[in-house]
Design a protein around this motif. Structure first.
Motif, short mmCIF file in Angstrom:
data_model
loop_
_atom_site.label_atom_id
_atom_site.label_comp_id
_atom_site.label_asym_id
_atom_site.label_seq_id
_atom_site.Cartn_x
_atom_site.Cartn_y
_atom_site.Cartn_z
N LEU A 85 0.86 -1.17 0.00
CA LEU A 85 0.00 0.00 0.00
C LEU A 85 0.90 1.23 0.00
CD1 LEU A 85 -2.72 -0.82 2.68
CD2 LEU A 85 -3.06 -0.56 0.23
N PRO A 86 0.52 2.28 -0.70
CA PRO A 86 1.33 3.51 -0.66
C PRO A 86 1.52 3.97 0.79
CG PRO A 86 -0.35 3.66 -2.37
CD PRO A 86 -0.63 2.41 -1.60
N GLY A 87 2.75 4.28 1.13
CA GLY A 87 3.06 4.75 2.47
C GLY A 87 3.30 3.66 3.49
N HIS A 88 3.26 2.40 3.07
CA HIS A 88 3.46 1.27 3.99
C HIS A 88 4.55 0.34 3.44
CE1 HIS A 88 -0.02 2.16 6.53
NE2 HIS A 88 -0.62 2.52 5.41
N PRO A 89 5.80 0.77 3.39
CA PRO A 89 6.85 -0.06 2.80
C PRO A 89 7.17 -1.32 3.59
CG PRO A 89 7.80 1.88 3.82
CD PRO A 89 6.31 2.06 3.87
N SER A 90 6.81 -1.37 4.88
CA SER A 90 7.10 -2.55 5.70
C SER A 90 5.99 -3.57 5.68
CB SER A 90 7.35 -2.13 7.14
OG SER A 90 8.48 -1.30 7.22
N LEU A 91 4.93 -3.32 4.90
CA LEU A 91 3.78 -4.23 4.84
C LEU A 91 3.66 -4.79 3.43
CD1 LEU A 91 1.23 -5.54 5.99
CD2 LEU A 91 0.01 -3.40 5.55
N SER A 92 4.03 -6.06 3.28
CA SER A 92 3.89 -6.76 2.00
C SER A 92 2.58 -7.53 2.02
CB SER A 92 5.05 -7.74 1.79
OG SER A 92 6.28 -7.06 1.80
N ILE A 93 1.86 -7.52 0.90
CA ILE A 93 0.54 -8.16 0.85
C ILE A 93 0.49 -9.14 -0.30
CG2 ILE A 93 -1.95 -7.78 0.59
CD1 ILE A 93 -1.50 -4.95 1.73
N ILE A 94 0.00 -10.34 0.00
CA ILE A 94 -0.28 -11.35 -1.02
C ILE A 94 -1.79 -11.56 -1.00
CG2 ILE A 94 -0.01 -13.76 -1.73
CD1 ILE A 94 2.54 -12.22 -2.06
N ALA A 95 -2.45 -11.16 -2.07
CA ALA A 95 -3.89 -11.34 -2.20
C ALA A 95 -4.16 -12.43 -3.22
CB ALA A 95 -4.54 -10.03 -2.63
N PRO A 96 -5.31 -13.07 -3.15
CA PRO A 96 -5.60 -14.11 -4.13
C PRO A 96 -5.76 -13.52 -5.53
CG PRO A 96 -7.48 -13.77 -2.67
CD PRO A 96 -6.38 -12.88 -2.18
N ALA A 97 -5.30 -14.27 -6.51
CA ALA A 97 -5.50 -13.85 -7.89
C ALA A 97 -6.99 -13.87 -8.19
CB ALA A 97 -4.74 -14.78 -8.83
N PRO A 98 -7.45 -13.08 -9.15
CA PRO A 98 -8.87 -13.07 -9.47
C PRO A 98 -9.38 -14.47 -9.79
CG PRO A 98 -7.75 -11.31 -10.62
CD PRO A 98 -6.69 -12.15 -9.97
N GLY A 99 -10.53 -14.81 -9.22
CA GLY A 99 -11.12 -16.12 -9.46
C GLY A 99 -10.40 -17.25 -8.75
N ALA A 100 -9.60 -16.92 -7.75
CA ALA A 100 -8.81 -17.95 -7.07
C ALA A 100 -9.73 -18.98 -6.42
CB ALA A 100 -7.93 -17.31 -6.01
N MET A 101 -9.29 -20.19 -6.46
CA MET A 101 -10.03 -21.30 -5.85
C MET A 101 -9.64 -21.39 -4.38
SD MET A 101 -11.82 -22.40 -8.29
CE MET A 101 -12.45 -23.94 -7.66
N PRO A 102 -10.47 -22.02 -3.56
CA PRO A 102 -10.09 -22.23 -2.16
C PRO A 102 -8.77 -22.99 -2.06
CG PRO A 102 -12.40 -22.77 -2.50
CD PRO A 102 -11.81 -22.53 -3.86
N MET A 103 -7.98 -22.68 -1.04
CA MET A 103 -6.66 -23.30 -0.88
C MET A 103 -6.79 -24.72 -0.35
SD MET A 103 -4.74 -20.87 -1.84
CE MET A 103 -3.11 -21.27 -1.30
N ARG A 104 -5.94 -25.59 -0.81
CA ARG A 104 -5.85 -26.96 -0.30
C ARG A 104 -4.38 -27.23 -0.03
NH1 ARG A 104 -10.19 -26.30 0.93
NH2 ARG A 104 -12.01 -26.74 -0.28
N PHE A 105 -4.10 -27.75 1.16
CA PHE A 105 -2.72 -28.03 1.54
C PHE A 105 -2.59 -29.53 1.74
CE2 PHE A 105 -3.51 -23.69 2.86
CZ PHE A 105 -2.41 -23.05 2.30
N GLY A 106 -1.84 -30.18 0.87
CA GLY A 106 -1.67 -31.62 0.98
C GLY A 106 -0.45 -32.00 1.81
#
Length: 193
Positions: A99-120
């Motif tokens: 976000l502008p003004g927040h260099p210490s905050l990295s964000i990973i958002a789901p890609a558009p149409g992302a499916m629910p996560m599954r962890f095997g």
């Protein structure tokens, strides 16, 4: 934030993204029994507060809902799927946005149409997360509701803390109790409500 800091060791001098070799950051999951209870708002507020305090923070949105706060903020941005990132955690700088003004905050958002996560393979997930935890002093993960998805239960065993969010006059006590039991049955540590 103060309670999490005391319980997880956030703020032990690794906040500048410096890999000191042995010190690693904390991972906190934020979930709730159901939808629309404030998970994303709490996740963002916790991450932003920690980043404003000098911590190097990664905020990960695993909720497939496209109407939550983090998805709204990142509407025009696309990011690598978190699964892809776990396969190669060194790509985090290319995948995250700020976000502008927040260099210490990295964000990973789901890609558009992302499916629910599954962890095997949880052993592989834990290994990849340990790489990310050497880079960030705090990783905040906005998870889907416990009662509709098993992501928080699966990741709870490798997180340092789990926050179970409840909304006054919305969350039913029975659902809150069932969600807490599910987390505990899956070895989630330091569950707080």
């Amino acid at each position: 934030y103060t309670t999490l800091r005391a319980k997880t060791g956030i703020g032990t001098g690794i906040g500048a993204g410096i890999d000191t070799g042995n010190e690693i950051g904390a991972m906190v999951l934020v979930t709730s029994p159901g939808s629309r209870e404030g998970r994303s708002t709490i996740s963002f507020a916790l991450a932003a507060h920690a980043a404003a305090g000098g911590e190097n923070v990664l905020l990960v949105d695993l909720d497939p809902s496209q109407t939550d706060l983090i998805s709204t903020l990142s509407r025009k941005r696309t990011a690598s799927n978190f699964h892809d990132l776990l396969a190669n955690p060194l790509r985090i700088d290319a995948a995250a946005w700020h976000l502008p003004g927040h260099p210490s905050l990295s964000i990973i958002a789901p890609a558009p149409g992302a499916m629910p996560m599954r962890f095997g393979n949880m052993a592989g997930v834990a290994t990849a997360l340990s790489v990310l935890r050497r880079k960030y002093s705090l990783i905040v993960v906005d998870c889907p509701p416990v009662l509709s998805d098993d992501v928080a239960c699966r990741l709870g065993s490798v997180a340092q803390s789990v926050l179970l969010v409840a909304r006054m006059k919305k969350t039913r006590f029975e659902d809150l109790s069932k969600a807490a039991q599910q987390l505990e049955l899956n070895n989630a540590s330091n569950v707080g409500i």
